[in-house]
Enzyme design. Structure first.
Site, mmCIF file in Angstrom:
data_model
loop_
_atom_site.group_PDB
_atom_site.id
_atom_site.type_symbol
_atom_site.label_atom_id
_atom_site.label_comp_id
_atom_site.label_asym_id
_atom_site.label_seq_id
_atom_site.Cartn_x
_atom_site.Cartn_y
_atom_site.Cartn_z
ATOM 1 N N LYS A 66 -90.675 -9.718 33.608
ATOM 2 C CA LYS A 66 -89.784 -9.859 32.664
ATOM 3 C C LYS A 66 -90.079 -10.993 31.573
ATOM 4 O O LYS A 66 -90.851 -11.940 32.200
ATOM 5 C CB LYS A 66 -88.419 -10.545 33.296
ATOM 6 N N ASN B 84 -79.441 -1.942 25.127
ATOM 7 C CA ASN B 84 -79.142 -3.344 25.992
ATOM 8 C C ASN B 84 -79.261 -4.566 24.683
ATOM 9 O O ASN B 84 -79.806 -4.559 23.819
ATOM 10 C CB ASN B 84 -80.433 -3.404 26.876
ATOM 11 N N MET C 283 -79.650 -7.975 26.871
ATOM 12 C CA MET C 283 -79.737 -8.623 28.091
ATOM 13 C C MET C 283 -79.715 -10.141 27.606
ATOM 14 O O MET C 283 -79.054 -10.748 28.552
ATOM 15 C CB MET C 283 -80.882 -8.125 28.730
ATOM 16 N N GLY C 284 -80.349 -10.715 26.663
ATOM 17 C CA GLY C 284 -80.259 -11.891 26.349
ATOM 18 C C GLY C 284 -81.394 -13.005 27.261
ATOM 19 O O GLY C 284 -81.103 -14.105 27.511
ATOM 20 N N ASN D 280 -94.613 -11.522 23.777
ATOM 21 C CA ASN D 280 -93.837 -10.685 23.244
ATOM 22 C C ASN D 280 -93.130 -11.420 21.725
ATOM 23 O O ASN D 280 -92.568 -12.341 21.799
ATOM 24 C CB ASN D 280 -92.460 -10.619 24.370
ATOM 25 N N CYS E 91 -88.343 -9.675 20.640
ATOM 26 C CA CYS E 91 -86.920 -9.700 21.606
ATOM 27 C C CYS E 91 -85.867 -9.842 20.414
ATOM 28 O O CYS E 91 -85.733 -10.757 19.603
ATOM 29 C CB CYS E 91 -86.808 -10.892 22.417
ATOM 30 N N LYS F 152 -96.810 -7.719 22.173
ATOM 31 C CA LYS F 152 -95.795 -6.728 22.064
ATOM 32 C C LYS F 152 -94.858 -6.736 20.767
ATOM 33 O O LYS F 152 -94.517 -7.586 20.684
ATOM 34 C CB LYS F 152 -94.863 -7.013 23.412
ATOM 35 N N ASN G 142 -91.513 -2.448 21.193
ATOM 36 C CA ASN G 142 -90.169 -3.051 21.910
ATOM 37 C C ASN G 142 -89.179 -2.096 21.391
ATOM 38 O O ASN G 142 -89.277 -1.204 20.701
ATOM 39 C CB ASN G 142 -89.981 -4.466 21.465
HETATM 40 C C1 DHB Z 1 -84.773 -8.913 25.660
HETATM 41 C C2 DHB Z 1 -84.997 -7.830 25.220
HETATM 42 C C3 DHB Z 1 -86.287 -7.262 24.626
HETATM 43 O O1 DHB Z 1 -86.170 -6.296 24.101
HETATM 44 C C4 DHB Z 1 -87.116 -8.331 24.791
HETATM 45 O O2 DHB Z 1 -88.405 -7.824 24.212
HETATM 46 C C5 DHB Z 1 -87.143 -9.332 25.520
HETATM 47 C C6 DHB Z 1 -86.014 -9.865 25.967
HETATM 48 C C7 DHB Z 1 -83.550 -9.203 26.639
HETATM 49 O O3 DHB Z 1 -82.532 -9.036 25.916
HETATM 50 O O4 DHB Z 1 -83.306 -9.845 27.654
#
Ligand code: DHB
Length: 308
Positions: free
Chosen positions: A44, A68, A70-71, A124, A127, A161, A190
């Site tokens: 993650k 999603n 997720m944060g 990354n 996000c 990414k 992503n």
């Molecule tokens: C989250 C979602 C993403 O697409 C990412 O690259 C990193 C984190 C997330 O919401 O946790």
């Protein structure tokens, strides 16, 4: 069929692996990936401090894809740094995904996680789900600044990414940035950020954070993913290793990514929906597809997409 692949000098026993975010937050999930047929263990995206993430519901799967927000729930980089030696003993590459809540976090995390010696690091820049924080990958100057800083502290192969781009001008601008920053591989793409899924029956959004806005994944984003793999394959004339991510549900989807130029393929939505057994299924299906087309190994079809 041998579905092994090499990215930036690192050999992967299979070209299929989890996309960061899918079943890879906890020690148990990461160990289970290690014991599965997956070709790598991708963590993650990690932040400095552990995070619980956004409020729930924050993931919703539907026919055709997922949304999603997720944060960034994760254990914090210290926990992943401690886990890396144990994960590496499972005999497949470990990719550490580095995120951050501000620009300064990235070099801090990158330096500390690099010291734990993952096989590769994925930075990354994409996000979409932290309220008030835009995707860095949509700001070419910020991306360049950040990548130059992390490159200085990373000793293992460094990948990026990226978010999806929708215009050739943006592909070439980011291509120029990437070529100036010592990037060893790309992961495209992503999630398609800030989509909105509506339940017309209940007249309501399906996830709680950000008023229902979230990153889209699964089948519905495959053409966007393929376009980005193809665009960057062409910009780098086939010399930049690419991990194709987005919309891979079956072996033919994976084959399409390879034709566009991917060297490996990551699985997000369908891994969450189907579980770890997806890797064996995809290996069987891709083998069938390559056999049917008369290809003897992955490299033989990589980038070979024809144009009219
Ligand atoms: C989250 C979602 C993403 O697409 C990412 O690259 C990193 C984190 C997330 O919401 O946790």
């Amino acid at each position: 069929m041998d579905l092994s692949t090499t990215i930036a000098g690192v050999r992967f026993p299979s070209c299929f692996m989890n996309a960061s975010g899918a079943l890879c937050v906890t020690r148990e999930e990461l160990l289970a990936l290690g014991r599965s047929c997956a070709g790598a263990i991708v963590t993650k995206s990690m932040t400095v401090e552990p995070r619980d993430g956004n409020s729930t519901p924050r993931y919703y799967g539907f026919s055709g894809g997922s949304i999603n927000s997720m944060g960034l729930p994760n254990l914090g980089y210290r926990a992943y740094a401690e886990l890396i030696p144990e994960l590496k003993r499972l005999g497949k590459p470990v990719i550490a995904s580095v995120a951050g809540l501000c620009e300064d976090d990235f070099p801090t995390i990158a330096a500390m996680i690099d010291a734990a010696k993952p096989d590769l690091i994925e930075v990354n820049l994409s996000c979409p789900n932290i309220p008030g924080k835009p995707q860095i990958g949509y700001d070419a100057e910020a991306s360049e600044r950040l990548l130059k800083r992390v490159r200085k502290v990373i000793t293992v192969p460094m990948g990026v990414k990226l978010p999806p781009y929708f215009d050739p001008a943006h592909h070439s601008a980011m291509g120029a940035v990437i070529s100036r920053c010592g990037v060893d591989f790309l992961n495209l793409i992503n999630s398609v950020g800030n989509g909105l899924v509506v339940d017309p029956e209940r007249e309501v959004v399906v996830i709680k954070p950000k008023g229902g806005f979230g990153g889209l994944g699964g089948s519905i984003i495959k053409p966007v993913a393929l376009a980005n793999v193809r665009a960057f394959w062409k910009i780098f004339e086939g010399r930049m290793p690419i991990i194709g991510t987005g919309g891979v549900v079956n072996g033919v989807d994976a084959f399409e990514h390879l034709l566009c130029g991917a060297s490996a393929v990551q699985i997000g939505t369908v891994l969450v929906e189907e579980g770890l057994g997806v890797f064996r299924r995809l290996e069987t299906e891709l083998t069938e597809q390559l056999d049917k087309k008369g290809y003897k190994k992955l490299e033989d079809c990589r980038g070979k997409l024809k144009e009219l």
